[in-house]
Design a protein around this motif. Sequence first.
Motif, short mmCIF file in Angstrom:
data_model
loop_
_atom_site.label_atom_id
_atom_site.label_comp_id
_atom_site.label_asym_id
_atom_site.label_seq_id
_atom_site.Cartn_x
_atom_site.Cartn_y
_atom_site.Cartn_z
N ARG A 1 -7.86 12.04 10.84
CA ARG A 1 -6.90 11.90 9.74
C ARG A 1 -6.65 13.24 9.04
O ARG A 1 -5.64 13.42 8.37
CB ARG A 1 -7.39 10.85 8.73
CG ARG A 1 -7.34 9.42 9.26
CD ARG A 1 -7.69 8.42 8.18
NE ARG A 1 -9.09 8.50 7.80
CZ ARG A 1 -9.58 8.02 6.65
NH1 ARG A 1 -8.77 7.46 5.77
NH2 ARG A 1 -10.88 8.11 6.38
N LYS A 2 -7.58 14.19 9.21
CA LYS A 2 -7.40 15.53 8.66
C LYS A 2 -6.78 16.43 9.73
O LYS A 2 -7.32 16.53 10.85
CB LYS A 2 -8.75 16.11 8.21
CG LYS A 2 -9.32 15.42 6.99
CD LYS A 2 -10.63 16.04 6.55
CE LYS A 2 -10.44 17.45 6.00
NZ LYS A 2 -11.71 17.99 5.44
N PRO A 3 -5.66 17.08 9.44
CA PRO A 3 -4.97 17.90 10.45
C PRO A 3 -5.87 18.94 11.13
O PRO A 3 -5.78 19.13 12.34
CB PRO A 3 -3.86 18.58 9.64
CG PRO A 3 -3.57 17.62 8.52
CD PRO A 3 -4.89 17.01 8.17
N ASN B 1 -8.97 18.79 11.80
CA ASN B 1 -9.88 18.16 12.76
C ASN B 1 -9.19 17.80 14.07
O ASN B 1 -9.82 17.73 15.13
CB ASN B 1 -10.53 16.93 12.14
CG ASN B 1 -11.58 17.29 11.10
OD1 ASN B 1 -12.11 18.40 11.11
ND2 ASN B 1 -11.89 16.36 10.22
N ARG B 2 -7.87 17.54 14.00
CA ARG B 2 -7.12 17.26 15.24
C ARG B 2 -7.15 18.49 16.14
O ARG B 2 -7.34 18.38 17.36
CB ARG B 2 -5.67 16.90 14.89
CG ARG B 2 -5.52 15.66 14.04
CD ARG B 2 -4.12 15.54 13.47
NE ARG B 2 -4.09 14.59 12.37
CZ ARG B 2 -3.16 14.55 11.42
NH1 ARG B 2 -2.15 15.41 11.47
NH2 ARG B 2 -3.21 13.67 10.45
N SER C 1 -17.63 7.52 7.91
CA SER C 1 -16.48 8.44 7.93
C SER C 1 -15.18 7.76 7.48
O SER C 1 -14.13 8.42 7.42
CB SER C 1 -16.30 9.03 9.34
OG SER C 1 -15.95 8.03 10.28
N ALA D 1 -15.83 15.29 5.08
CA ALA D 1 -16.02 16.69 4.68
C ALA D 1 -17.48 17.12 4.80
O ALA D 1 -17.77 18.23 5.26
CB ALA D 1 -15.52 16.89 3.25
N MET E 1 -13.15 9.89 3.22
CA MET E 1 -12.83 11.27 3.59
C MET E 1 -13.80 12.28 2.99
O MET E 1 -14.02 13.34 3.56
CB MET E 1 -11.39 11.60 3.14
CG MET E 1 -10.33 10.83 3.91
SD MET E 1 -10.52 10.93 5.72
CE MET E 1 -10.11 12.63 6.02
N GLU E 2 -14.40 11.95 1.83
CA GLU E 2 -15.40 12.86 1.27
C GLU E 2 -16.63 12.94 2.18
O GLU E 2 -17.30 13.99 2.25
CB GLU E 2 -15.80 12.45 -0.15
CG GLU E 2 -16.23 11.02 -0.31
CD GLU E 2 -15.10 10.06 -0.66
OE1 GLU E 2 -15.36 9.11 -1.43
OE2 GLU E 2 -13.97 10.26 -0.18
N GLU F 1 -18.46 17.48 8.47
CA GLU F 1 -17.95 18.73 9.05
C GLU F 1 -18.96 19.87 8.87
O GLU F 1 -19.06 20.75 9.72
CB GLU F 1 -16.61 19.10 8.41
CG GLU F 1 -15.47 18.19 8.85
CD GLU F 1 -14.23 18.37 7.99
OE1 GLU F 1 -14.20 19.31 7.15
OE2 GLU F 1 -13.30 17.57 8.13
#
Length: 498
Positions: A239-241, A243-244, A197, A204, A200-201, A207
């Motif tokens: 790091r992805k909004p 996901n927060r 992880s 994705a 970032m790809e 997810e």
Amino acid sequence: SSKTTSDDFSESSSESEEDEELTERRTETNSDLPSEYWQIQKLVKYMKWGNQTATVIVLCALRDFNLAQETCSKSTKNKEAVRRAGAIPLLARLLKSPHENMLIPVVATLQECASEPSYRVAIQTEGMIEDLVKNLSRENQELQMHCASAIFKCAQDKRTRDLVQQYGGLEPLVSLLSHSENKQLLAASTGAIWKCSLSMENVAKFEEYNTLEILVKLLTNQPEEVLVNVAGALGEFARKPANRVTINNCGGIPPLVNLLTGTNQALLVNVTCALGACASESKCMGTIDSLDGVRLLWSLLKNPNPDVQASAAWAICPCIENAKDAGEMVRSFVGGLELIVNLLKSSHLEVLTSVCAAIGNIAKDKENLAIITDHRVVPMLAKLTHTNDDTLRRYLAGAVEHCCTWGTNCAMFGEEGAVAPLVRYLKSTDPAVHQATALALYQLSKDPNNCINMYENGVVKPLVDMMGSTDEVLQEAAARCVRNIRLLALANEKARYG
């Protein structure tokens, strides 16, 4: 059987008694080594010189030792010796075997040796990632565990992460999380997911398999080895909004905050990173604050481990930025401001960088700026300005900028010798350093003596060049600084010539 043992060993015991005496002397001079070390030495000697039967008996005897212990053949030297002997291509060939009883020791050897950089490169270049991924889908959990562990160790490298995705390894790794009763397999698979992880790809793709929700459920009632990996993965996902928000909605914040009270250093680093990333989202920050999470993060600044101190300071930055009443919240931590200023005495670069970033945020509140000024933040920041590290320069300049806005701090930075080193920051090749430095120099230029100092250190030409930058913040800060220097020069000319 005992007769055979005696006869076989007698063939190999014709070595001189001097050899035995040498071993005894070594034992005496290396008393820090356990007795098992010397017993293994003797057995290996018999294996070298004995016949086949003696060799088999020695191998059986060796199995009685804890060979996972460093002093007993889990040795860095041995790993290197195996590599030099040409074992890696042979292991790569054996890795294609259809027989699980062959694959288990092969992959176990690879994952153990993957702690060495040379093996990690070889595993990638010899094309073994594809086979490791393929074996993740076998039914044997021991084999799956070793494969996941090898990927865990190798996936620090981006090329390896790309290969794991290319060969379809991400979904099998997630499916292994269902074996929650097998803690070794769970630790290996969560570790592999964490490292994969980093790209970032890959996040994705994860997810798509609802990995985030599964990981959040693993934040409780798990061994620390698993928790370290889960927290590490959540930090990367966060790091992805979006996901927060998911972490918060899935109930991930409370167990993360609870883990701040632990003592495992690696776990504390990963948990603070995850919470720091989540704190950038206002709803997550509200949950963290309601659980007293910011106070717990602040208390970690007292941890003796500099990595924990640094990760806690980084996590505190978004907490201050996104808290509803950050100034009051920070003041409520008794002794908290003195604690963070005193960390500017650290010899650890990452601690200094993260603390400067935190101080830059703290200083935006005038009451807190007054308090940290009383704790001598100005001379301590000035002392650090001679650094050559661009990341520290960036956050240090930011701290100087915000600290200049209180009382006589602006003039005091000049008196403490901070101006000339800051001017030299403009020679950096990092645009972020240029912007932060120009903003600091603009604040410093509000003091006449600082303007003179800047001019004498050649600040005008680089600032004029930066006025043509495409970065509007840099443009404006450079122009305002030059304007202040020019106004002072005009005032001096007017006073001199009337």
